[in-house]
Design a protein around this motif. Sequence first.
Motif, PDB file in Angstrom:
ATOM      1  N   GLN A 177       0.852  -1.183   0.000  1.00 10.35           N
ATOM      2  CA  GLN A 177       0.000   0.000   0.000  1.00 10.35           C
ATOM      3  C   GLN A 177       0.892   1.239   0.000  1.00 10.35           C
ATOM      4  O   GLN A 177       1.886   1.304   0.712  1.00 10.35           O
ATOM      5  CB  GLN A 177      -0.906   0.020   1.242  1.00 10.35           C
ATOM      6  CG  GLN A 177      -1.797  -1.205   1.378  1.00 10.35           C
ATOM      7  CD  GLN A 177      -2.864  -1.274   0.310  1.00 10.35           C
ATOM      8  OE1 GLN A 177      -3.342  -0.247  -0.160  1.00 10.35           O
ATOM      9  NE2 GLN A 177      -3.238  -2.486  -0.085  1.00 10.35           N
TER      10      GLN A 177
ATOM     11  N   GLU B 297       0.748   5.628  -0.090  1.00  9.86           N
ATOM     12  CA  GLU B 297      -0.040   6.857  -0.022  1.00  9.86           C
ATOM     13  C   GLU B 297       0.464   7.848  -1.055  1.00  9.86           C
ATOM     14  O   GLU B 297       1.667   8.104  -1.160  1.00  9.86           O
ATOM     15  CB  GLU B 297       0.043   7.485   1.374  1.00  9.86           C
ATOM     16  CG  GLU B 297      -0.944   6.904   2.365  1.00  9.86           C
ATOM     17  CD  GLU B 297      -1.191   7.837   3.549  1.00  9.86           C
ATOM     18  OE1 GLU B 297      -0.482   8.852   3.665  1.00  9.86           O
ATOM     19  OE2 GLU B 297      -2.090   7.533   4.347  1.00  9.86           O
TER      20      GLU B 297
ATOM     21  N   GLN C  86      -0.550  11.737  -3.089  1.00  8.01           N
ATOM     22  CA  GLN C  86      -1.329  12.968  -2.986  1.00  8.01           C
ATOM     23  C   GLN C  86      -2.002  13.266  -4.324  1.00  8.01           C
ATOM     24  O   GLN C  86      -1.379  13.189  -5.375  1.00  8.01           O
ATOM     25  CB  GLN C  86      -0.425  14.132  -2.583  1.00  8.01           C
ATOM     26  CG  GLN C  86       0.076  14.039  -1.148  1.00  8.01           C
ATOM     27  CD  GLN C  86       0.836  15.288  -0.734  1.00  8.01           C
ATOM     28  OE1 GLN C  86       1.427  15.978  -1.559  1.00  8.01           O
ATOM     29  NE2 GLN C  86       0.815  15.588   0.552  1.00  8.01           N
ATOM     30  N   VAL C  87      -3.292  13.598  -4.260  1.00 14.07           N
ATOM     31  CA  VAL C  87      -4.056  13.933  -5.461  1.00 14.07           C
ATOM     32  C   VAL C  87      -4.885  15.176  -5.196  1.00 14.07           C
ATOM     33  O   VAL C  87      -5.167  15.528  -4.036  1.00 14.07           O
ATOM     34  CB  VAL C  87      -4.987  12.773  -5.877  1.00 14.07           C
ATOM     35  CG1 VAL C  87      -4.179  11.530  -6.231  1.00 14.07           C
ATOM     36  CG2 VAL C  87      -6.011  12.469  -4.791  1.00 14.07           C
TER      37      VAL C  87
ATOM     38  N   CYS D  63      -8.305  17.117  -4.963  1.00 16.80           N
ATOM     39  CA  CYS D  63      -9.664  16.675  -4.651  1.00 16.80           C
ATOM     40  C   CYS D  63     -10.514  17.879  -4.230  1.00 16.80           C
ATOM     41  O   CYS D  63      -9.983  18.971  -3.991  1.00 16.80           O
ATOM     42  CB  CYS D  63      -9.634  15.622  -3.530  1.00 16.80           C
ATOM     43  SG  CYS D  63      -8.915  16.226  -1.989  1.00 16.80           S
ATOM     44  N   ASN D  64     -11.810  17.644  -4.116  1.00 19.41           N
ATOM     45  CA  ASN D  64     -12.752  18.688  -3.682  1.00 19.41           C
ATOM     46  C   ASN D  64     -12.579  19.967  -4.495  1.00 19.41           C
ATOM     47  O   ASN D  64     -12.550  21.077  -3.945  1.00 19.41           O
ATOM     48  CB  ASN D  64     -12.585  18.987  -2.187  1.00 19.41           C
ATOM     49  CG  ASN D  64     -12.756  17.752  -1.328  1.00 19.41           C
ATOM     50  OD1 ASN D  64     -13.563  16.865  -1.633  1.00 19.41           O
ATOM     51  ND2 ASN D  64     -11.985  17.668  -0.250  1.00 19.41           N
TER      52      ASN D  64
ATOM     53  N   CYS E  33      -5.440  15.832  -1.233  1.00 19.05           N
ATOM     54  CA  CYS E  33      -5.849  14.714  -0.379  1.00 19.05           C
ATOM     55  C   CYS E  33      -4.866  13.558  -0.489  1.00 19.05           C
ATOM     56  O   CYS E  33      -4.272  13.329  -1.553  1.00 19.05           O
ATOM     57  CB  CYS E  33      -7.247  14.217  -0.774  1.00 19.05           C
ATOM     58  SG  CYS E  33      -8.544  15.475  -0.673  1.00 19.05           S
ATOM     59  N   ASN E  34      -4.702  12.830   0.588  1.00 18.89           N
ATOM     60  CA  ASN E  34      -3.906  11.607   0.590  1.00 18.89           C
ATOM     61  C   ASN E  34      -4.823  10.421   0.324  1.00 18.89           C
ATOM     62  O   ASN E  34      -5.849  10.255   0.984  1.00 18.89           O
ATOM     63  CB  ASN E  34      -3.204  11.424   1.932  1.00 18.89           C
ATOM     64  CG  ASN E  34      -2.141  12.467   2.179  1.00 18.89           C
ATOM     65  OD1 ASN E  34      -1.479  12.901   1.236  1.00 18.89           O
ATOM     66  ND2 ASN E  34      -1.959  12.871   3.418  1.00 18.89           N
ATOM     67  N   VAL E  35      -4.463   9.619  -0.648  1.00 19.73           N
ATOM     68  CA  VAL E  35      -5.237   8.413  -0.951  1.00 19.73           C
ATOM     69  C   VAL E  35      -4.296   7.220  -0.932  1.00 19.73           C
ATOM     70  O   VAL E  35      -3.094   7.342  -1.169  1.00 19.73           O
ATOM     71  CB  VAL E  35      -5.938   8.514  -2.321  1.00 19.73           C
ATOM     72  CG1 VAL E  35      -6.925   9.657  -2.327  1.00 19.73           C
ATOM     73  CG2 VAL E  35      -4.931   8.666  -3.444  1.00 19.73           C
ATOM     74  N   THR E  36      -4.856   6.078  -0.623  1.00 17.79           N
ATOM     75  CA  THR E  36      -4.074   4.848  -0.574  1.00 17.79           C
ATOM     76  C   THR E  36      -4.176   4.122  -1.913  1.00 17.79           C
ATOM     77  O   THR E  36      -5.268   3.921  -2.441  1.00 17.79           O
ATOM     78  CB  THR E  36      -4.569   3.924   0.549  1.00 17.79           C
ATOM     79  OG1 THR E  36      -4.459   4.622   1.803  1.00 17.79           O
ATOM     80  CG2 THR E  36      -3.741   2.652   0.617  1.00 17.79           C
ATOM     81  N   LYS E  37      -3.028   3.759  -2.449  1.00 15.24           N
ATOM     82  CA  LYS E  37      -2.965   3.100  -3.739  1.00 15.24           C
ATOM     83  C   LYS E  37      -2.277   1.755  -3.587  1.00 15.24           C
ATOM     84  O   LYS E  37      -1.250   1.641  -2.905  1.00 15.24           O
ATOM     85  CB  LYS E  37      -2.193   3.986  -4.729  1.00 15.24           C
ATOM     86  CG  LYS E  37      -2.027   3.391  -6.105  1.00 15.24           C
ATOM     87  CD  LYS E  37      -1.205   4.333  -6.979  1.00 15.24           C
ATOM     88  CE  LYS E  37      -0.967   3.743  -8.373  1.00 15.24           C
ATOM     89  NZ  LYS E  37      -0.124   4.640  -9.204  1.00 15.24           N
ATOM     90  N   LYS E  38      -2.847   0.747  -4.215  1.00 15.30           N
ATOM     91  CA  LYS E  38      -2.226  -0.575  -4.177  1.00 15.30           C
ATOM     92  C   LYS E  38      -1.176  -0.678  -5.280  1.00 15.30           C
ATOM     93  O   LYS E  38      -1.424  -0.340  -6.435  1.00 15.30           O
ATOM     94  CB  LYS E  38      -3.278  -1.666  -4.392  1.00 15.30           C
ATOM     95  CG  LYS E  38      -2.687  -3.070  -4.488  1.00 15.30           C
ATOM     96  CD  LYS E  38      -3.730  -4.080  -4.945  1.00 15.30           C
ATOM     97  CE  LYS E  38      -3.083  -5.440  -5.230  1.00 15.30           C
ATOM     98  NZ  LYS E  38      -4.043  -6.420  -5.782  1.00 15.30           N
TER      99      LYS E  38
END
Length: 348
Positions: free
Chosen positions: A316, A318, A320-321, A323-324, A338-343
């Motif tokens: 996994q 993390e 940054q993308v 967003c909003n 936003c921080n998102v989790t990527k596999k």
Amino acid sequence: MHVVFFVPAVYLLLVTTPFATASRAADYLVIDPNQTCKRARWSRGKMADICNKKPGLLHQIARGIALGQNECQYQFRFRRWNCTTAKRSIKKVMLRDTRETGFVNAIIAAGITYQVTRACTKGEQIGCSCSKRKRKKNNKKKYPQLPEGDWEWDGCGENIEFGIKKSKDFLDTRYKKRSDMKTLVKLHNYVAGRLAIKNYMRTVCKCHGLSGSCTLKTCTRKMPSFREVGNRLKERFDGAAKVIAGNDGRSFEPEGATIKRPGRVDLVYSEESPTFCDPDNALGSFGTRDRTCNDSSQGEEGCGILCCGRGFVPRQEEVQVNCNCTFKYCCEVQCDVCNVTKKINMCM
């Protein structure tokens, strides 16, 4: 949309020194073409003339080398050897005569040709003029893609012949008196790189006249995008032909009797590539451990190929993308980060 552009930090240039043995020349990697010119300071010839008298042209050649290296990294981004600029890798790769060596030589020759031609078109002071053509009766036979009807050449087209000549002056001239196998293969791949541009020049026309009429149509010749050039050379890398020395000592021929003789546009090589699966300093291989792979692909980026059968470990990560995002009048888009989790999958 979050976009990251990669630009190589170094320029690549291959310089050949005198023979270390009767059958093998040593190729060296230098970071800056200016260092190559230090070697040529007291020599003669077309390369020395560029180095000593034409700094503007030398600058464009350096940019062309970087263009070629950047495209090589894009085309090889999923391969076990990914055209890294790390000296202890690419130097060893270029000492051999594999398919990878052939592709790098071709894309560098193409990069110099492309950049010098583009600089000429833009009016850079590098000793050239734009390509001026006259419409002749036999043009339709030579260029079957030319438009029908009444038209004339634009006054200034892209001077691909000048770009090819300067690429030859800088890369080829030092090898003209040699006919060893390594040199023959290198010069052939230089030509293939340049023809990947020249053979795919396109004719672009525009209309002139009042209210959108086409009272006069002018046409000019344009180069394809360099990405198209890279894609085409990558296809030829995939289908490259292995060759052996000919009986006359001045040519090569396909290794097998049933293999089609390669044409001028094809890439050739004389030595099988290593697997690049494991680290090996002698081969310039860093191995593929900890490389990111795609477990759903059967291609070069697939875990089965890239990981060399060793398997992979899901992880996994993390990232940054944006967003909003909202639109603010007028006219701005504002986004949060936003921080998102990527596999991701990593080769073992």
